[in-house]
Design a protein around this motif. Structure first.
Motif, PDB file in Angstrom:
ATOM      1  N   ASP A 170       1.993   3.463   1.132  1.00  0.00           N
ATOM      2  CA  ASP A 170       3.090   4.020   0.346  1.00  0.00           C
ATOM      3  C   ASP A 170       4.259   3.050   0.224  1.00  0.00           C
ATOM      4  OD1 ASP A 170       1.574   6.294   0.027  1.00  0.00           O
ATOM      5  OD2 ASP A 170       2.732   7.505   1.459  1.00  0.00           O
ATOM      6  N   ARG A 171       4.437   2.190   1.219  1.00  0.00           N
ATOM      7  CA  ARG A 171       5.488   1.166   1.181  1.00  0.00           C
ATOM      8  C   ARG A 171       5.058  -0.051   0.366  1.00  0.00           C
ATOM      9  NH1 ARG A 171       6.585   0.453   7.388  1.00  0.00           N
ATOM     10  NH2 ARG A 171       7.495  -1.484   6.688  1.00  0.00           N
ATOM     11  N   GLY A 172       3.803  -0.083  -0.079  1.00  0.00           N
ATOM     12  CA  GLY A 172       3.309  -1.195  -0.872  1.00  0.00           C
ATOM     13  C   GLY A 172       2.969  -2.426  -0.054  1.00  0.00           C
ATOM     14  N   MET A 173       2.788  -2.264   1.260  1.00  0.00           N
ATOM     15  CA  MET A 173       2.530  -3.408   2.124  1.00  0.00           C
ATOM     16  C   MET A 173       1.041  -3.674   2.316  1.00  0.00           C
ATOM     17  SD  MET A 173       5.644  -3.097   4.776  1.00  0.00           S
ATOM     18  CE  MET A 173       5.566  -4.821   5.219  1.00  0.00           C
ATOM     19  N   ILE A 174       0.217  -2.678   2.052  1.00  0.00           N
ATOM     20  CA  ILE A 174      -1.229  -2.856   2.100  1.00  0.00           C
ATOM     21  C   ILE A 174      -1.830  -2.096   0.926  1.00  0.00           C
ATOM     22  CG2 ILE A 174      -1.290  -3.111   4.614  1.00  0.00           C
ATOM     23  CD1 ILE A 174      -2.504  -0.284   4.752  1.00  0.00           C
ATOM     24  N   GLY A 175      -3.055  -2.424   0.598  1.00  0.00           N
ATOM     25  CA  GLY A 175      -3.744  -1.720  -0.468  1.00  0.00           C
ATOM     26  C   GLY A 175      -5.177  -1.446  -0.094  1.00  0.00           C
ATOM     27  N   LYS A 176      -5.667  -0.307  -0.509  1.00  0.00           N
ATOM     28  CA  LYS A 176      -7.059   0.030  -0.279  1.00  0.00           C
ATOM     29  C   LYS A 176      -7.846  -0.559  -1.435  1.00  0.00           C
ATOM     30  CE  LYS A 176      -9.353   3.970   1.623  1.00  0.00           C
ATOM     31  NZ  LYS A 176      -9.273   5.394   1.840  1.00  0.00           N
ATOM     32  N   TYR A 177      -8.856  -1.347  -1.135  1.00  0.00           N
ATOM     33  CA  TYR A 177      -9.599  -1.963  -2.227  1.00  0.00           C
ATOM     34  C   TYR A 177     -11.060  -1.546  -2.263  1.00  0.00           C
ATOM     35  CZ  TYR A 177     -11.750  -5.582   0.674  1.00  0.00           C
ATOM     36  OH  TYR A 177     -12.475  -6.246   1.600  1.00  0.00           O
ATOM     37  N   ARG A 178     -11.528  -0.920  -1.234  1.00  0.00           N
ATOM     38  CA  ARG A 178     -12.852  -0.306  -1.190  1.00  0.00           C
ATOM     39  C   ARG A 178     -12.742   0.852  -0.210  1.00  0.00           C
ATOM     40  NH1 ARG A 178     -16.640  -5.265   0.165  1.00  0.00           N
ATOM     41  NH2 ARG A 178     -16.603  -4.108   2.084  1.00  0.00           N
ATOM     42  N   PRO A 179     -13.661   1.784  -0.241  1.00  0.00           N
ATOM     43  CA  PRO A 179     -13.579   2.857   0.761  1.00  0.00           C
ATOM     44  C   PRO A 179     -13.512   2.286   2.176  1.00  0.00           C
ATOM     45  CG  PRO A 179     -15.217   3.387  -0.880  1.00  0.00           C
ATOM     46  CD  PRO A 179     -14.767   1.964  -1.160  1.00  0.00           C
ATOM     47  N   LEU A 180     -12.537   2.699   2.892  1.00  0.00           N
ATOM     48  CA  LEU A 180     -12.323   2.319   4.296  1.00  0.00           C
ATOM     49  C   LEU A 180     -12.028   0.831   4.506  1.00  0.00           C
ATOM     50  CD1 LEU A 180     -15.039   4.535   5.995  1.00  0.00           C
ATOM     51  CD2 LEU A 180     -12.643   5.090   5.557  1.00  0.00           C
ATOM     52  N   ARG A 181     -11.610   0.124   3.481  1.00  0.00           N
ATOM     53  CA  ARG A 181     -11.228  -1.289   3.620  1.00  0.00           C
ATOM     54  C   ARG A 181      -9.819  -1.450   3.084  1.00  0.00           C
ATOM     55  NH1 ARG A 181     -14.475  -4.839   6.312  1.00  0.00           N
ATOM     56  NH2 ARG A 181     -13.656  -6.491   5.046  1.00  0.00           N
ATOM     57  N   TRP A 182      -9.020  -2.209   3.813  1.00  0.00           N
ATOM     58  CA  TRP A 182      -7.610  -2.416   3.472  1.00  0.00           C
ATOM     59  C   TRP A 182      -7.295  -3.890   3.464  1.00  0.00           C
ATOM     60  CZ3 TRP A 182      -4.631   1.899   2.485  1.00  0.00           C
ATOM     61  CH2 TRP A 182      -5.195   3.114   2.844  1.00  0.00           C
ATOM     62  N   ARG A 183      -6.343  -4.304   2.642  1.00  0.00           N
ATOM     63  CA  ARG A 183      -5.901  -5.704   2.653  1.00  0.00           C
ATOM     64  C   ARG A 183      -4.378  -5.740   2.535  1.00  0.00           C
ATOM     65  NH1 ARG A 183      -8.308  -8.007  -2.940  1.00  0.00           N
ATOM     66  NH2 ARG A 183     -10.143  -7.621  -1.727  1.00  0.00           N
ATOM     67  N   PRO A 184      -3.762  -6.803   3.115  1.00  0.00           N
ATOM     68  CA  PRO A 184      -2.298  -6.898   3.096  1.00  0.00           C
ATOM     69  C   PRO A 184      -1.775  -7.325   1.733  1.00  0.00           C
ATOM     70  CG  PRO A 184      -3.218  -8.841   4.116  1.00  0.00           C
ATOM     71  CD  PRO A 184      -4.377  -7.909   3.841  1.00  0.00           C
ATOM     72  N   SER A 185      -0.573  -6.924   1.451  1.00  0.00           N
ATOM     73  CA  SER A 185       0.130  -7.357   0.240  1.00  0.00           C
ATOM     74  C   SER A 185       0.947  -8.602   0.563  1.00  0.00           C
ATOM     75  CB  SER A 185       1.073  -6.259  -0.236  1.00  0.00           C
ATOM     76  OG  SER A 185       0.348  -5.104  -0.565  1.00  0.00           O
ATOM     77  N   PRO A 186       1.312  -9.374  -0.458  1.00  0.00           N
ATOM     78  CA  PRO A 186       2.213 -10.507  -0.213  1.00  0.00           C
ATOM     79  C   PRO A 186       3.509 -10.013   0.433  1.00  0.00           C
ATOM     80  CG  PRO A 186       1.290 -10.631  -2.409  1.00  0.00           C
ATOM     81  CD  PRO A 186       0.892  -9.281  -1.857  1.00  0.00           C
TER      82      PRO A 186
END
Length: 112
Positions: free
Chosen positions: A61-77
């Motif tokens: 919600d803070r835009g610091m990570i994003g879900k890109y596949r089910p159960l996988r997350w990646r950091p934002s710049p």
């Protein structure tokens, strides 16, 4: 002073930043536990102040990570810059701070 919530924030976002191509929820939890032991916060493992699911939703919600596949997350710049801010402000033990900052060293471009 670094309370348990701040420790969790540092651990969580450091682990996220270590995996720019994404990381599973199980691996996030395992990575946080391993990092806590490595930097000398073993008591953290017995006092997790927030469920991981809550941390993931709040960070998304803070835009610091994003879900890109089910159960996988990646950091934002910008995540490495945020962790550097937390470490500089709250970690008084230089050895602990150095261990975190060394993990972020290769991500200096995110701080720009």
């Amino acid at each position: 002073m670094c309370d348990d919530l701040t420790k969790q924030e540092i651990l969580f976002f450091t682990v996220m930043q270590d995996h720019p191509d994404g990381i599973s929820e199980d691996d996030i939890f395992d990575g946080m536990s391993e990092l806590a032991v490595e930097i000398g916060w073993p008591s953290y493992l017995n006092a997790v102040p927030r469920p991981l699911s809550e941390r993931l939703v709040e960070a998304r919600d803070r835009g610091m990570i994003g879900k890109y596949r089910p159960l996988r997350w990646r950091p934002s710049p910008g995540v490495a810059s945020y962790v550097r801010h937390l470490v500089t402000r709250y970690l008084k033990n230089p050895d602990q701070a150095d261990k975190i900052l060394r993990r972020l060293k290769g991500e200096l471009h995110f701080a720009d």
